[in-house]
Motif scaffolding. Structure first.
Motif, PDB file in Angstrom:
ATOM      1  N   GLU A 143      -8.297  -4.454  12.385  1.00 50.48           N
ATOM      2  CA  GLU A 143      -9.025  -5.726  12.497  1.00 50.48           C
ATOM      3  C   GLU A 143      -8.106  -6.908  12.236  1.00 50.48           C
ATOM      4  O   GLU A 143      -8.165  -7.933  12.932  1.00 50.48           O
ATOM      5  N   ILE A 144      -7.267  -6.797  11.217  1.00 54.38           N
ATOM      6  CA  ILE A 144      -6.345  -7.893  10.895  1.00 54.38           C
ATOM      7  C   ILE A 144      -5.339  -8.081  12.020  1.00 54.38           C
ATOM      8  O   ILE A 144      -5.017  -9.210  12.405  1.00 54.38           O
ATOM      9  N   ALA A 145      -4.851  -6.974  12.565  1.00 53.81           N
ATOM     10  CA  ALA A 145      -3.890  -7.057  13.668  1.00 53.81           C
ATOM     11  C   ALA A 145      -4.512  -7.750  14.873  1.00 53.81           C
ATOM     12  O   ALA A 145      -3.877  -8.591  15.519  1.00 53.81           O
ATOM     13  N   ARG A 146      -5.765  -7.416  15.187  1.00 50.70           N
ATOM     14  CA  ARG A 146      -6.436  -8.069  16.316  1.00 50.70           C
ATOM     15  C   ARG A 146      -6.621  -9.565  16.060  1.00 50.70           C
ATOM     16  O   ARG A 146      -6.508 -10.383  16.976  1.00 50.70           O
ATOM     17  N   ALA A 147      -6.901  -9.913  14.816  1.00 48.71           N
ATOM     18  CA  ALA A 147      -7.130 -11.318  14.492  1.00 48.71           C
ATOM     19  C   ALA A 147      -5.885 -12.158  14.742  1.00 48.71           C
ATOM     20  O   ALA A 147      -5.976 -13.314  15.163  1.00 48.71           O
ATOM     21  N   PHE A 148      -4.700 -11.573  14.483  1.00 45.10           N
ATOM     22  CA  PHE A 148      -3.462 -12.334  14.621  1.00 45.10           C
ATOM     23  C   PHE A 148      -2.634 -11.887  15.819  1.00 45.10           C
ATOM     24  O   PHE A 148      -1.467 -12.256  15.951  1.00 45.10           O
ATOM     25  N   LEU A 149      -3.272 -11.105  16.702  1.00 46.36           N
ATOM     26  CA  LEU A 149      -2.688 -10.751  17.982  1.00 46.36           C
ATOM     27  C   LEU A 149      -1.309 -10.116  17.851  1.00 46.36           C
ATOM     28  O   LEU A 149      -0.372 -10.467  18.562  1.00 46.36           O
ATOM     29  N   VAL A 150      -1.205  -9.170  16.922  1.00 45.71           N
ATOM     30  CA  VAL A 150       0.035  -8.400  16.784  1.00 45.71           C
ATOM     31  C   VAL A 150      -0.338  -6.927  16.841  1.00 45.71           C
ATOM     32  O   VAL A 150      -1.480  -6.550  16.576  1.00 45.71           O
ATOM     33  N   PRO A 151       0.610  -6.046  17.188  1.00 41.54           N
ATOM     34  CA  PRO A 151       0.311  -4.617  17.205  1.00 41.54           C
ATOM     35  C   PRO A 151      -0.107  -4.121  15.824  1.00 41.54           C
ATOM     36  O   PRO A 151       0.354  -4.629  14.804  1.00 41.54           O
ATOM     37  N   GLU A 152      -0.959  -3.111  15.817  1.00 34.96           N
ATOM     38  CA  GLU A 152      -1.434  -2.574  14.534  1.00 34.96           C
ATOM     39  C   GLU A 152      -0.264  -2.063  13.694  1.00 34.96           C
ATOM     40  O   GLU A 152      -0.246  -2.231  12.467  1.00 34.96           O
ATOM     41  N   ALA A 153       0.715  -1.448  14.338  1.00 34.45           N
ATOM     42  CA  ALA A 153       1.866  -0.931  13.591  1.00 34.45           C
ATOM     43  C   ALA A 153       2.633  -2.056  12.904  1.00 34.45           C
ATOM     44  O   ALA A 153       3.110  -1.908  11.771  1.00 34.45           O
ATOM     45  N   THR A 154       2.747  -3.199  13.583  1.00 29.60           N
ATOM     46  CA  THR A 154       3.433  -4.353  12.995  1.00 29.60           C
ATOM     47  C   THR A 154       2.692  -4.855  11.769  1.00 29.60           C
ATOM     48  O   THR A 154       3.294  -5.148  10.720  1.00 29.60           O
ATOM     49  N   MET A 155       1.361  -4.948  11.888  1.00 33.37           N
ATOM     50  CA  MET A 155       0.571  -5.416  10.753  1.00 33.37           C
ATOM     51  C   MET A 155       0.619  -4.413   9.613  1.00 33.37           C
ATOM     52  O   MET A 155       0.671  -4.794   8.438  1.00 33.37           O
ATOM     53  N   ALA A 156       0.602  -3.122   9.938  1.00 36.73           N
ATOM     54  CA  ALA A 156       0.678  -2.104   8.887  1.00 36.73           C
ATOM     55  C   ALA A 156       1.988  -2.231   8.110  1.00 36.73           C
ATOM     56  O   ALA A 156       2.005  -2.110   6.869  1.00 36.73           O
ATOM     57  N   GLN A 157       3.077  -2.491   8.807  1.00 40.04           N
ATOM     58  CA  GLN A 157       4.364  -2.673   8.140  1.00 40.04           C
ATOM     59  C   GLN A 157       4.354  -3.909   7.259  1.00 40.04           C
ATOM     60  O   GLN A 157       4.893  -3.906   6.137  1.00 40.04           O
ATOM     61  N   ARG A 158       3.726  -4.988   7.744  1.00 36.76           N
ATOM     62  CA  ARG A 158       3.666  -6.228   6.969  1.00 36.76           C
ATOM     63  C   ARG A 158       2.890  -6.011   5.677  1.00 36.76           C
ATOM     64  O   ARG A 158       3.310  -6.449   4.601  1.00 36.76           O
ATOM     65  N   ILE A 159       1.760  -5.313   5.777  1.00 36.94           N
ATOM     66  CA  ILE A 159       0.946  -5.056   4.586  1.00 36.94           C
ATOM     67  C   ILE A 159       1.688  -4.118   3.639  1.00 36.94           C
ATOM     68  O   ILE A 159       1.682  -4.306   2.416  1.00 36.94           O
ATOM     69  N   SER A 160       2.335  -3.108   4.192  1.00 35.28           N
ATOM     70  CA  SER A 160       3.072  -2.159   3.359  1.00 35.28           C
ATOM     71  C   SER A 160       4.201  -2.859   2.602  1.00 35.28           C
ATOM     72  O   SER A 160       4.403  -2.613   1.397  1.00 35.28           O
ATOM     73  N   ARG A 161       4.921  -3.753   3.282  1.00 36.43           N
ATOM     74  CA  ARG A 161       5.998  -4.483   2.609  1.00 36.43           C
ATOM     75  C   ARG A 161       5.444  -5.368   1.500  1.00 36.43           C
ATOM     76  O   ARG A 161       6.062  -5.508   0.438  1.00 36.43           O
ATOM     77  N   ALA A 162       4.291  -5.981   1.756  1.00 39.14           N
ATOM     78  CA  ALA A 162       3.689  -6.841   0.731  1.00 39.14           C
ATOM     79  C   ALA A 162       3.308  -6.022  -0.499  1.00 39.14           C
ATOM     80  O   ALA A 162       3.549  -6.441  -1.645  1.00 39.14           O
ATOM     81  N   LYS A 163       2.736  -4.850  -0.289  1.00 37.44           N
ATOM     82  CA  LYS A 163       2.363  -3.999  -1.421  1.00 37.44           C
ATOM     83  C   LYS A 163       3.609  -3.531  -2.178  1.00 37.44           C
ATOM     84  O   LYS A 163       3.612  -3.485  -3.421  1.00 37.44           O
ATOM     85  N   GLN A 164       4.660  -3.199  -1.446  1.00 36.09           N
ATOM     86  CA  GLN A 164       5.881  -2.759  -2.101  1.00 36.09           C
ATOM     87  C   GLN A 164       6.512  -3.881  -2.913  1.00 36.09           C
ATOM     88  O   GLN A 164       7.069  -3.651  -3.992  1.00 36.09           O
ATOM     89  N   ARG A 165       6.399  -5.102  -2.421  1.00 40.86           N
ATOM     90  CA  ARG A 165       6.951  -6.232  -3.167  1.00 40.86           C
ATOM     91  C   ARG A 165       6.192  -6.444  -4.462  1.00 40.86           C
ATOM     92  O   ARG A 165       6.786  -6.725  -5.508  1.00 40.86           O
ATOM     93  N   ILE A 166       4.873  -6.315  -4.392  1.00 39.22           N
ATOM     94  CA  ILE A 166       4.084  -6.426  -5.620  1.00 39.22           C
ATOM     95  C   ILE A 166       4.424  -5.280  -6.569  1.00 39.22           C
ATOM     96  O   ILE A 166       4.568  -5.467  -7.780  1.00 39.22           O
ATOM     97  N   ARG A 167       4.598  -4.077  -6.001  1.00 39.57           N
ATOM     98  CA  ARG A 167       4.964  -2.916  -6.820  1.00 39.57           C
ATOM     99  C   ARG A 167       6.295  -3.159  -7.542  1.00 39.57           C
ATOM    100  O   ARG A 167       6.417  -2.925  -8.742  1.00 39.57           O
ATOM    101  N   SER A 168       7.281  -3.614  -6.802  1.00 43.59           N
ATOM    102  CA  SER A 168       8.612  -3.790  -7.389  1.00 43.59           C
ATOM    103  C   SER A 168       8.675  -4.968  -8.361  1.00 43.59           C
ATOM    104  O   SER A 168       9.573  -5.035  -9.191  1.00 43.59           O
TER     105      SER A 168
END
Length: 449
Positions: A143-168
């Protein structure tokens, strides 16, 4: 008995941040908790429509996510990560999973903590928006990927990086201290505003609006207001959203075509939303301190309360824009003030004010500047200049409804006689908001004439 899919979807979206808050607070591991909650939501989305809602949906989700969290936390790699984080935090968090016989309660609402965590200053604005929509808004990655017109894989990577940054970062899951909270509140409100902005007028694509985004921004801002009822800028932002969204039904015609504010059927505006938004901003400004969101909401209220476009209180709107310029210097605010100047003092005065903005790199290539020039030239009766600027604006916007509207304005002028002083303009139901790297469409309390 089964439950309609949309009912389950709405309930899961509401419960997702609450369940995530329970696990993140309990284990001190936001990223792993978010994964566990997503699996619980998937299980609910599969089972509830067929089997019916459990007696306590939130408790069901907490227990399912908790069991999955235990599996993840007890993995060897997760244990090493926790130990590293614990060392950085000086032992502030648990090193292992809680004991199995410890009571697990989900009575506390950690939505606000999640909002502050997702809007951590180490994250880019784009990452903060995506993570907020996923963790707090309950939207899926697709849903987020569709909202910002990017591939789902791209959005998944963006979210994953954000979570990893919070983790680190080693941040514990708790509300920031008072001083830090105030410093980060502006970022939280900005992210909520940008989510609403993209929903109100989508920056790309065939649709003028992204209803799911604007509704989600309002829901999250309501939650913020419920938890910080005395913060005048939180109230101001909620008021701005409500007063802007109140006009949504009248913004487009039967075929999805854009309708300018002056031409909208005001009987279709949401009177209840206008009343709620007006009451919110009135109380907030009386309580103070007065900030930019309250000023923008006050401008929106003046538009909403005008019975007709001709009876809009433009002198008061101009005065408010002058105050807003002092609080939040921005070329876009100045553009809006220039349009208000034209409505009070005539198009020549407005064009002179726009000329002063011509050299600002944040506006020179943005379609709103040409759209404003076109409208003011049309008001002045300079048909050729208006047509040229309408066409230039249409060539710069990436929104198809805006392109069609601006081209329609140009075509109408090119085939008709000049009509100086016409009041229906291209700025439709919004002007622009300055984002982190330029300008994006947004409510800003700023309305086209």
């Amino acid at each position: 008995m089964g439950v309609p899919d949309h009912t389950v979807e709405d309930l899961l979206r509401e419960l997702a941040p609450q369940v995530l808050g329970v696990l993140a607070r309990r284990f001190g591991d936001f990223a792993t908790a978010e994964d566990a909650v997503q699996e619980a939501l998937l299980a609910a989305a599969t089972q509830w429509p067929v089997e019916g809602l459990p007696d306590h949906p939130r408790g069901w989700l907490v227990q399912v996510a908790y069991r999955r969290m235990i599996e993840l936390v007890r993995g060897e790699s997760a244990r090493r990560d926790r130990e590293d984080r614990a060392a950085r935090r000086g032992g502030d968090d648990r090193r292992t999973a809680p004991a199995a016989d410890e009571p697990l309660t989900g009575d506390r609402d950690d939505t606000l903590v999640l909002l502050f965590l997702c809007c951590h200053p180490t994250l880019s604005t784009a990452s903060a928006i995506a993570l907020t929509l996923r963790a707090v808004g309950g939207l899926s990655t697709a849903e987020i990927a569709r909202a910002f017109l990017v591939p789902e894989a791209t959005m998944a990577q963006r979210i994953s990086r954000a979570k990893q940054r919070i983790r680190s970062s080693g941040l514990p899951f708790r509300m920031p201290a008072e001083e830090e909270r105030q410093a980060r509140l502006a970022a939280v409100l900005h992210v909520l505003y940008l989510i609403f902005t993209e929903g109100h007028t989508a920056s790309l694509g065939d649709d003028l609006r992204r209803v799911d985004l604007s509704e989600e921004a309002i829901r999250l801002t309501r939650a913020m207001h419920a938890l910080l009822p005395d913060d005048s800028e939180v109230a101001g932002l909620l008021a701005l959203m409500l007063l802007t969204e109140a006009r949504a039904a009248a913004r487009t015609g039967p075929s999805g075509e854009l309708i300018s504010l002056a031409e909208q059927d005001r009987s279709r505006w949401d009177a209840a939303a206008i009343a709620e938004g007006t009451a919110l901003v009135t109380r907030a400004m009386a309580r103070g301190p007065v900030g930019p969101y309250q000023i923008q909401a006050a401008i929106a209220a003046l538009h909403d309360e005008a019975p007709t476009a001709e009876r809009t209180d433009w002198p008061q709107i101009l005065a408010l824009y002058q105050v807003l310029e002092g609080l939040a210097e921005s070329p876009v605010v100045s553009l809006n003030r220039a349009v208000a100047t034209a409505m009070v003092h005539g198009p020549a005065a407005g064009l002179a004010a726009l000329a002063a903005l011509a050299g600002d790199p944040r506006l020179t290539e943005h379609h709103r500047l040409d759209a404003a020039r076109a409208h003011l030239h049309e008001m002045a009766g300079d048909r050729d200049a208006a047509v040229a600027h309408y066409r230039a604006a249409a060539g710069r916007t990436t929104s198809r409804p805006e392109q069609e509207y601006l081209r329609m304005r140009a075509a109408r002028l090119a085939t008709s006689r000049p009509c100086g002083g016409e009041q229906s303009g291209p700025l439709q139901d919004s002007t622009s908001h300055q984002g982190d790297s330029g300008t994006t469409n947004g409510p800003s309390g700023a309305e086209g004439p």
